[in-house]
Every structure is written in C-alpha cells, then in structure tokens.
Design an enzyme around this catalytic site. Structure first.
Site, PDB file in Angstrom:
ATOM      1  N   THR A 186      -0.816  -4.632   1.130  1.00 39.82           N
ATOM      2  CA  THR A 186      -1.978  -4.026   0.527  1.00 39.82           C
ATOM      3  C   THR A 186      -2.271  -3.799  -0.729  1.00 39.82           C
ATOM      4  OG1 THR A 186      -2.256  -1.974   2.224  1.00 39.82           O
ATOM      5  CG2 THR A 186      -3.067  -1.419   0.388  1.00 39.82           C
TER       6      THR A 186
ATOM      7  N   ASP B 163      -7.288  -6.346   4.831  1.00 30.68           N
ATOM      8  CA  ASP B 163      -6.106  -6.518   3.853  1.00 30.68           C
ATOM      9  C   ASP B 163      -4.937  -7.646   4.051  1.00 30.68           C
ATOM     10  OD1 ASP B 163      -4.793  -4.785   5.568  1.00 30.68           O
ATOM     11  OD2 ASP B 163      -3.844  -3.723   3.716  1.00 30.68           O
ATOM     12  N   HIS B 164      -4.701  -7.765   5.425  1.00 33.39           N
ATOM     13  CA  HIS B 164      -3.790  -8.750   5.963  1.00 33.39           C
ATOM     14  C   HIS B 164      -3.622  -8.550   7.332  1.00 33.39           C
ATOM     15  CE1 HIS B 164      -1.089  -5.072   6.053  1.00 33.39           C
ATOM     16  NE2 HIS B 164      -1.467  -4.927   4.640  1.00 33.39           N
TER      17      HIS B 164
HETATM   18  C1  GP9 Z   1      -0.067   3.040   2.080  1.00 34.26           C
HETATM   19  C2  GP9 Z   1      -0.981   1.999   2.241  1.00 34.26           C
HETATM   20  C3  GP9 Z   1      -0.081   0.867   3.141  1.00 34.26           C
HETATM   21  O1  GP9 Z   1      -0.474   3.930   0.838  1.00 34.26           O
HETATM   22  O2  GP9 Z   1      -2.069   1.566   1.602  1.00 34.26           O
HETATM   23  O3  GP9 Z   1       0.279  -0.097   2.417  1.00 34.26           O
HETATM   24  P1  GP9 Z   1       0.899  -1.784   3.161  1.00 34.26           P
HETATM   25  O4  GP9 Z   1       2.034  -0.777   4.174  1.00 34.26           O
HETATM   26  O5  GP9 Z   1      -0.043  -2.190   4.299  1.00 34.26           O
HETATM   27  O6  GP9 Z   1       1.399  -2.524   2.193  1.00 34.26           O
HETATM   28 MN    MN Z   2      -1.788  -2.652   4.111  1.00 39.35          MN
END
Ligand code: GP9
Ligand code: MN
Length: 438
Positions: free
Chosen positions: A87, A264-265
């Site tokens: 993220t 995001d991914h």
């Molecule tokens: C938690 C969220 C998750 O605050 O943004 O992030 P990720 O695990 O997808 O990197």
């Molecule tokens: Mn994420």
C-alpha cells in the site's frame, strides 16, 4: 550529490511528455477525491462469479458503471508497480511519481527524513489546494503520520477521528462502509478546492467475512480460502463506494469534484494464481509467468462529473504515470518537477511499464521472471530476431534508467538540492494531525 542531480534532471527533461491540449486543464479548480481500492485487481471489473447453483453474480456493479460511463476516463492496461512496501509503495508512486525502494518500504525508511515534492505540496503552492488523507486505521501504520507531513498533507484523519469498535473493524482498520460514511462530515469541512485521499481496507487479505456484511455475496468455490473470499470483500467495497458517491451527491460536493480510483496492488499473489485460473476461464496446467504478469493490472479511472468524452483507454501505463496525468488535467504543467512518469493522455507517452524488479510490459511484449513473452501468443520468445534483440536491449535500458533514476533521487534525498520547481520547502513540523478540528 549534485552530479547525480544533474543526471536526474537530464533524464527527466528527456522523458517529459507534453500535455494533450484537449485534456489539459479540463478539471481545473475541481476538488480531487482519490479512492484507494485495496488489493483490487482489474479482473474484478465486469467479473461475474458463478455460485454453486450456477447463478451468476456481478461482483462490482457500481465500479462497472463508472468504468463504462461517459464521464469516466478508464484504463484497462494500467499496472501496479509496488514491491515490499505494498500500500505504501502505491502511495509513494501516486503522490510523487517516483518508485518505492527495491527493498523494504520507502515510507518506513525515508518517509520521515527525505524532502519530497509531492502532489499535496504542488497543488497547495500552485493551485491553492487543501489536502487530507482519510484512513480508518492507526496513524503509525507504514509510518504514515510522519511521512504525510513530509509529503505536505495538511490533514490526516486516522482511526482516532472515527467511531471504531469491534463490530465495525478488523485488524487493518474500519470496514469501508462506516469509514466512508463517517469521513464525509470531515470532508465537508475542508476548504475547497481540496485534494483528498480515502484509503479503504475491507478488501484486504485474508478476505474473510465479517459481521454487518449484510449483502452476503457468495464465496467462490476453490481449494483456496483466500481466493474464495476475495470476490465478496470486493463486492462489499463496491457497495461502500456506491454509498459514498451518494453521500457526495447529497452534500453537494459531487459536481465540483473529480474522483480518481486506483488499485494499489494484487490481492491474489502469484503463488495462488493456478488455483484462480479456472475462475478466469484459463487452464491451470498451462498457466505461466506470462499470465502472472497480466494479472498485475489494476484499475485506474478518472471520473469527472459533467464530462461526456470518457471511455476505455487502452494505453499501457502504471502508477508512476498517475501524478503527471492528474496535474495536467488540473491545468498544472508537470514539466519542472522531478517526476518519472508520463501523462497517460500525452501523445508522447511511452508505453513501457516497469515493474520494480526490472521486469516490464509493453503492448507487444512481456518480460517477467527473466523471460520474454510475445503478448499475441503468450509464449516465450526463444529465438528473437536481430530487430527484437535490439528492441529488448533498448527496453531493458529504458526500464533500468527509470528505476535507477528513482533510486538516485530517493537514496540521495536529491529533492533537497532541487531548485527549479519553484516550490518553497515545506516544514513538516508545522502539521499537527491530533488537533485538527476547530
Ligand atoms: C493498512 C493498509 C494495508 O493501514 O493500508 O496496507 P497493505 O498491507 O496493503 O500494505
Ligand atoms: Mn494494500
């Protein structure tokens, strides 16, 4: 060092893609609402899940309607470019048009040290925008609180600003419906124009059912629980977004805002893709890295109420391209900033999408896991022609240059020396995210 900065500036100058006249400034002065679609892959768009009775269920009816609507510029060949920072890497890419690090997360390693010229800062200084992040999780996760101050975010509404309890949250924070519902009261009070980012989490691994998911979307029926739950949590996110758009309309903010939605991914990792294959109409036994690479597509949609010239754009691009694209829509030229992406609407946009480890995708070829594939056939190119050899060498160089330039900027904290943007430096100490209500 200053020599590194010279090389970086040289790269950026040569790589700059001029705005498209018909798009430049079409969203000038509008509020920007970024919507972070957690772990959301492009294949969910238009997907129908078949339940055990053979009945089909559309996973994301609302996102599909945006995707196909005339007021949305949608992309179907847009790739995530994150690595271990997940993220936070996506945020790094979207906010800065720079890559994350090849190892670990930039947010945790440099977010509270480096100088950035990120979207909130540029938009504030060049166009008078107020900026805010909304996220129903603790502020320290991914070192966000410190990093956002360095990125220039005016406000950060973390979980302490929400009514969070065991019923409406899980390990990664608040479920999307209450999160978006409770966010609107803060959003309404921001000075306009604003640049706001809503970070959703319900569609996060392990994609398990939670209380209050009254929609009861069916689970998929594979041997992998992670895959089975993924469609239901994506459906929940979709409903939450529909509600959010309704709140935006009710508040009167909708017409004066644009909405940028991005995945995001991946949500399903490559190790699980063979199990996923049959759900995508593919054969597990012939599944290859080529197929893994294609699944790294994520949504990128720019919804502009009132516009009727939207549609599905097939340009190949990635998260690094988002910021110059957005700036140009807002009528801010990206020319003088050290950004590594290119406006997706520009005629000069080069369709080479780098993954963080040096693999890449173009409209014709996919280089993934050390092998070159032909996109037409999905098969390995075992005997490249001399022209192909030349092209592949060139593409590899282009990709390496982009990644190396990113590493130079980040590892050398080069933006602290950079003068030509005309931006005054920001003082992170001036932001206080704990006392931001009047
Ligand atoms: C938690 C969220 C998750 O605050 O943004 O992030 P990720 O695990 O997808 O990197
Ligand atoms: Mn994420």
């Amino acid at each position: 060092s200053p020599t590194d900065l010279k090389e970086v500036e040289h790269y950026v100058k040569n790589h700059y893609a001029e705005p498209n006249d018909s798009m430049f400034g079409i969203a000038k002065g509008k509020n920007v609402v970024y919507i972070h679609l957690e772990s959301f892959q492009q294949f969910l768009i238009d997907y129908q899940l078949t339940d055990e009775n053979g009945e089909k269920h559309t996973v994301t009816p609302f996102l599909n309607s945006l995707y196909h609507g005339e007021s949305t510029y949608s992309f179907d060949n847009f790739f995530h470019q994150v690595k271990a920072g997940k993220t936070s890497d996506a945020e790094t890419l979207m906010e800065n048009s720079l890559f994350g690090l090849n190892q670990g997360a930039l947010f945790t390693q440099m977010g509270d040290k480096n100088t950035f010229e990120a979207a909130p800062n540029i938009l504030q200084q060049k166009a008078g925008y107020t900026s805010a992040v909304f996220h129903g999780h603790s502020a320290s996760f991914w070192n966000r609180e410190k990093t956002y101050k360095h990125l220039g975010f005016d406000y950060f509404f973390d979980s302490s600003y929400y009514d969070v309890n065991d019923e409406n949250s899980f390990q990664y924070g608040m479920h999307d419906k209450p999160f978006l519902n409770q966010s609107v009261q803060y959003l309404e009070h921001l000075q306009q124009p604003f640049y706001a980012k809503m970070i959703t989490v319900s569609n996060h691994y392990p994609y398990s059912r939670f209380k209050n998911d009254e929609d009861g979307f069916p689970l998929a029926n594979t041997k992998d629980e992670t895959i089975n739950g993924y469609f239901a949590t994506a459906n929940y996110l979709d409903t939450a977004l529909k509600e959010f758009f309704d709140y935006m309309k009710a508040s009167g903010l909708y017409d004066n805002s644009i909405f940028v939605l991005y995945g995001d991914h991946y949500g399903i990792s490559n190790t699980r893709n063979k199990e996923l294959a049959p759900l995508l109409g593919k054969d597990s036994s012939s599944w290859t890295d080529y197929d893994n690479a294609q699944l790294q597509r994520v949504p990128f949609m720019i919804h502009i109420p009132g516009v009727t010239t939207g549609g599905i754009n097939h340009t190949y691009g990635g998260q690094v391209d988002a910021l110059p694209t957005l700036l140009h829509l807002l009528g801010v030229d990206s020319k003088n900033y050290l950004q590594l992406g290119q406006d997706l609407f520009s005629d000069e946009h080069k369709q080479v999408v780098a993954f963080r480890d040096g693999d890449f995708v173009t409209p014709e070829y996919t280089f993934y896991g050390g092998k070159m594939y032909n996109n037409q056939t999905g098969t390995v190119i075992a005997d490249p022609t001399p022209e192909q050899e030349k092209l592949f060498t060139q593409l590899n160089q282009d990709v390496d240059e982009q990644l190396i330039t990113s590493d130079k900027i980040n590892n050398g904290d080069l933006l602290r020396f950079y003068q030509d943007s005309g931006l005054a430096p920001i003082d992170p100490a001036t932001f206080d995210y704990h006392n931001q209500l009047e």
